[in-house]
Design a protein around this motif. Structure first.
Motif, PDB file in Angstrom:
ATOM      1  N   ASN A  84      39.853  41.703  48.134  1.00 22.89           N
ATOM      2  CA  ASN A  84      40.876  42.771  48.172  1.00 22.89           C
ATOM      3  C   ASN A  84      41.604  42.858  46.985  1.00 22.89           C
ATOM      4  N   HIS A  85      41.742  41.863  46.084  1.00 18.11           N
ATOM      5  CA  HIS A  85      42.532  41.861  45.150  1.00 18.11           C
ATOM      6  C   HIS A  85      41.675  42.955  44.272  1.00 18.11           C
ATOM      7  N   THR A 121      47.794  42.259  48.139  1.00 20.28           N
ATOM      8  CA  THR A 121      46.391  42.028  49.096  1.00 20.28           C
ATOM      9  C   THR A 121      46.823  41.406  50.142  1.00 20.28           C
TER      10      THR A 121
END
Length: 387
Positions: A84-85, A121
């Protein structure tokens, strides 16, 4: 007299500060799950074009000075924190690329004022946020902060920072708050510490799944399986079962050596590619000795079976897997009787050594509820930005 003059200067400065106000121009775009492509969501392009029209209109006024750019990008909770980052980073860069590519005014502003990026995130909020809200968490928001002065109170000598025109070939002064941006990068567009061109991220790639079937464990069937990912959708699993114990006095024997190989295909996407429904084809071979009374059987077996199942995460490195398989099974075996009080002790004697039996049928071949541990490998992946 000096005292009175100082008071007059202070009052003039206070009156002038009251005529200075700050405001902002904002635009927000959304993304599909696992994507950083702006064009895939209808309405994004229109919102960005409207934002750029505001930037060109407002920032062209003599009494308006941009003072900073902030980009906030976010992801929904699905997937790991690391993935997600990287996705949040790509979304921030995609909206910056669009704006700087469409507007020379925005590109010059972003190259000459402090720029910050907030990459959010939300993987830690999994199961804490209702899934209906996930689409609203997949966004990028650009905020252009500006300072405005009333025309009649403009200072005779405005600060160089507020009125300087930054040409595409100009370098950033060393005293500017953006001196951490290399001049050669500022020429190509807005670059930020967290989203520089050519930067990369470290992601965790699953390289091996080690598992044990809990149903076999309850029966004291020693078992272990290893699964190796191949690409993004495929994997190969090898399973070994080896309960090998007997009690001659109680006439009980459970001995089994069994090996199977199963190619698999996963239907998941993105970060959930190996935490989803899957299908495969299992082929196995083994030999066995089963006895519960004085009579038992010894033989070999093999089978070919389709496999269907589902796996999901329960912790950072742990998963639970459910699967069932049914297919063609064939076995060849011989019956025996346990004899006691022989010169050789307790032995197993085939009833008819020259007679062997066979069995062929379509049957369930396995039921699995497996605990899975995932081994990861850190991999440096260059960011791919949307153009």
């Amino acid at each position: 007299m000096p005292y009175i003059a100082g008071l007059l200067l202070l009052q003039a400065h206070t009156l002038q500060a009251k005529d200075i106000t700050t405001d902002s121009l904002t635009v927000k775009v959304y993304y599909l799950r696992g994507s950083s492509d702006i064009s895939k969501v209808p309405g994004n392009a229109l919102s960005l074009e409207h934002f750029l029209h505001q930037v060109d209109s407002v920032c062209g006024l003599s009494h308006v000075a941009p003072i900073g750019v902030t980009v906030v990008s976010s992801t929904s909770p699905e997937g790991s924190i690391r993935l997600n980052h990287a996705l949040s980073h790509a979304r921030a860069q995609s909206v910056l690329n669009f704006l700087s590519g469409k507007s020379e005014q925005f590109r010059r502003i972003a190259s000459s004022v402090p720029c910050t990026v907030d990459e959010r995130t939300t993987g830690d909020r999994l199961k804490q946020t209702h899934t209906s809200l996930y689409p609203t968490l997949r966004f990028s928001e650009v905020v252009l902060n500006i300072r405005m002065q009333t025309p009649d109170t403009l200072p005779a000598q405005p600060q160089e920072r507020d009125t300087a025109i930054v040409n595409p070939t100009d370098s950033v002064p060393a005293t500017d708050p953006t001196d951490h941006i290399p001049p050669e990068e500022a020429v190509d567009g807005p670059q930020f510490p967290a989203v520089q061109e050519g930067s990369s991220t470290t992601t965790r790639r699953p390289v091996l799944f080690i598992k044990t079937n809990l149903l076999y464990d309850l029966l004291t069937f020693v078992n272990v399986a290893a699964e190796v990912p191949l690409g993004k959708k495929f994997s190969v699993e090898a399973a070994y079962v080896n309960p090998w114990w007997h009690n001659m006095r109680k006439h009980r024997t459970i001995e089994l050596r069994y090996l199977s190989v199963t190619p698999r295909y996963y239907f998941g996407k993105g970060s959930e590619q190996y935490a989803s429904f899957f299908a495969g084809l299992s082929a196995g071979w083994g030999k066995y000795d089963l006895q519960l009374t004085r009579h038992g059987v010894q033989g070999t077996l093999w089978h070919v079976s389709p496999v269907f199942g589902y796996t999901h995460h329960i912790a950072r490195n742990w998963k639970i897997e459910y699967s069932v398989s049914a297919g063609y099974l064939q076995t060849t075996y011989r019956k025996y009787t346990q004899k006691s009080d022989t010169p050789y002790g307790d032995i197993k004697v085939h009833d008819y050594p020259w007679v062997s039996h066979s069995f062929k049928s379509v049957l369930p071949t396995s039921i699995n509820i497996s605990l899975v541990y995932t081994l990861f490998r850190n991999k440096v992946v260059p960011y791919k930005h949307d153009q």
